[in-house]
Design a protein around this motif. Sequence first.
Motif, PDB file in Angstrom:
ATOM      1  N   GLU A   1     -46.350  59.086 -24.754  1.00 47.91           N
ATOM      2  CA  GLU A   1     -46.636  59.146 -26.192  1.00 47.91           C
ATOM      3  C   GLU A   1     -45.557  58.428 -26.987  1.00 47.91           C
ATOM      4  N   CYS A   2     -45.983  57.578 -27.909  1.00 44.81           N
ATOM      5  CA  CYS A   2     -45.052  56.904 -28.808  1.00 44.81           C
ATOM      6  C   CYS A   2     -44.391  57.943 -29.702  1.00 44.81           C
TER       7      CYS A   2
ATOM      8  N   CYS B   1     -45.857  57.050 -33.648  1.00 48.13           N
ATOM      9  CA  CYS B   1     -47.261  57.174 -34.040  1.00 48.13           C
ATOM     10  C   CYS B   1     -48.034  58.176 -33.188  1.00 48.13           C
ATOM     11  N   ASN B   2     -47.401  58.710 -32.119  1.00 47.11           N
ATOM     12  CA  ASN B   2     -48.005  59.717 -31.242  1.00 47.11           C
ATOM     13  C   ASN B   2     -49.214  59.208 -30.465  1.00 47.11           C
ATOM     14  N   LYS B   3     -49.378  57.896 -30.362  1.00 44.91           N
ATOM     15  CA  LYS B   3     -50.456  57.338 -29.563  1.00 44.91           C
ATOM     16  C   LYS B   3     -49.981  57.135 -28.134  1.00 44.91           C
ATOM     17  N   GLN B   4     -50.943  57.083 -27.205  1.00 46.10           N
ATOM     18  CA  GLN B   4     -50.616  56.945 -25.795  1.00 46.10           C
ATOM     19  C   GLN B   4     -50.580  55.470 -25.393  1.00 46.10           C
TER      20      GLN B   4
ATOM     21  N   HIS C   1     -43.719  48.362 -27.639  1.00 51.21           N
ATOM     22  CA  HIS C   1     -44.497  48.884 -28.758  1.00 51.21           C
ATOM     23  C   HIS C   1     -43.596  49.576 -29.767  1.00 51.21           C
TER      24      HIS C   1
ATOM     25  N   CYS D   1     -45.137  49.015 -33.308  1.00 50.04           N
ATOM     26  CA  CYS D   1     -45.587  50.252 -33.974  1.00 50.04           C
ATOM     27  C   CYS D   1     -45.357  50.171 -35.483  1.00 50.04           C
TER      28      CYS D   1
END
Length: 348
Positions: free
Chosen positions: A124-125, A128-131, A140, A145
Amino acid sequence: MSEAEATTSTTDSTEPEKITEDLLEPEAKRRKTAAIQQDEKKYRLEERLGGILCCAVCLDLPKAAVYQCSNGHLMCAGCFTHILADARLRDETSTCPTCRVEICKTLATRNLAVENAVSELPSECQFCNKQFPRNSLEKHEDEECEDRISGCKYHRIGCPWRGPVHERAQHEKECGHPHKSGAEVMEALEILDQQLIEERKLYKTIFELLGYDKITFNDIQLKPYRTDDFVHRLFYESSRFSAFNNQWVVKAKISDNQKDPTQSSERDMTYQLILKSKTSTPLSLSYIVLRGPVGDVKINPRVYNFDFTEQETETPYEHFPLPDTAECNRLLAAKTINFRLIMFLASK
C-alpha cells in the motif's frame, strides 16, 4: 370448462415464472459480486504469502536482500546483519532465531526466488493508500503519486508548508513568503549559509592538505579481539603499517558511551591512530578515513588533526564517520573491516 376456470388456470401457471424473474439479481450486480469475491480471494492469497515470506525476526516483508539459514528460515538483510553483530558483541555463535542452527556470512545464503516473489506482492502506498507491486512502489511514491508530500518552492526563504503535491501549485499562488522583507528572508538564508560554510570548509581543508609535500595512504584491515577484563569488551585493531618512517596502528571500539552495546539498538564506532615508534621530533599530522578500493564501507569524510610527541603517541577516539547504526551493524557482521587511511604530515 367454464371461462372463469380457464382464466384461473392460466393465471396459476404463469405466476411462478413471474416470481422467479423478480427474485433473480440483475446481470451487472452478479458480475460485480463475482469480481468482489475474486478480489477477496486474491488478497487472501497475498496475505497468506506475506505471512510465509516475511522475515522471521521483524515479521515484515523484506525490502531488499533475503537471507536464509540451512533449514530455509528467512531473514531480511537488516535483521540478518543485526543478529551477526549481536553475536560478535557477545562473543557467541550467531544462530537462526527460529531453529537455532548456526548462521554466518558463509553458511547463510541469499534466496533470490523469495526476493523476486516479494517484489511482485502488492503493497500500500503510504500517501494514497492504493495497492502497487513492491518493485514499482518506490518510484510511485517518489515521482508519480499525487498525494505524496512536497514542500513549497519558497522553502529556501523560510516557508514551512508541506502537503500533497497536487495542492502545491495553489499554495504557491497564495504563499506570502515572496512578499516578505529582506530582513525576514535573511533569517532563513543564514541557516542554509551555515550548512554551505561547513561543506566548503571540509573541501577547502582537503584541497589544502593535498598540497602538502608529505602524503601517504594505507589500506587498513581491522580485525576483532577481546580484552581479558572481567567484562570482555570487543575491540578492533590493525596490523602495524609504515608511514613517514614510523610504525603505526589503528584501533577501534564499539559504542564507547555504552556499557553493554547489545542492550541498545543505536551503535557507533570510534577509532584512534597510535604511533608505535619513538620520535624525537613532534609530528603534526592530519588524517582522514575513506572507503578505499577494497572495502565497501559507507563513510562521510572528516578530517582530524593531532600533534604526536614523545609523550603523546595516541590520538583521542574519534567517531568513525558512518552514516547510521545499520552501517555499523553491517561492519560488525563482517570478519574484517577494510578502509583507506590517508595521512598528511605538515613540514616544519
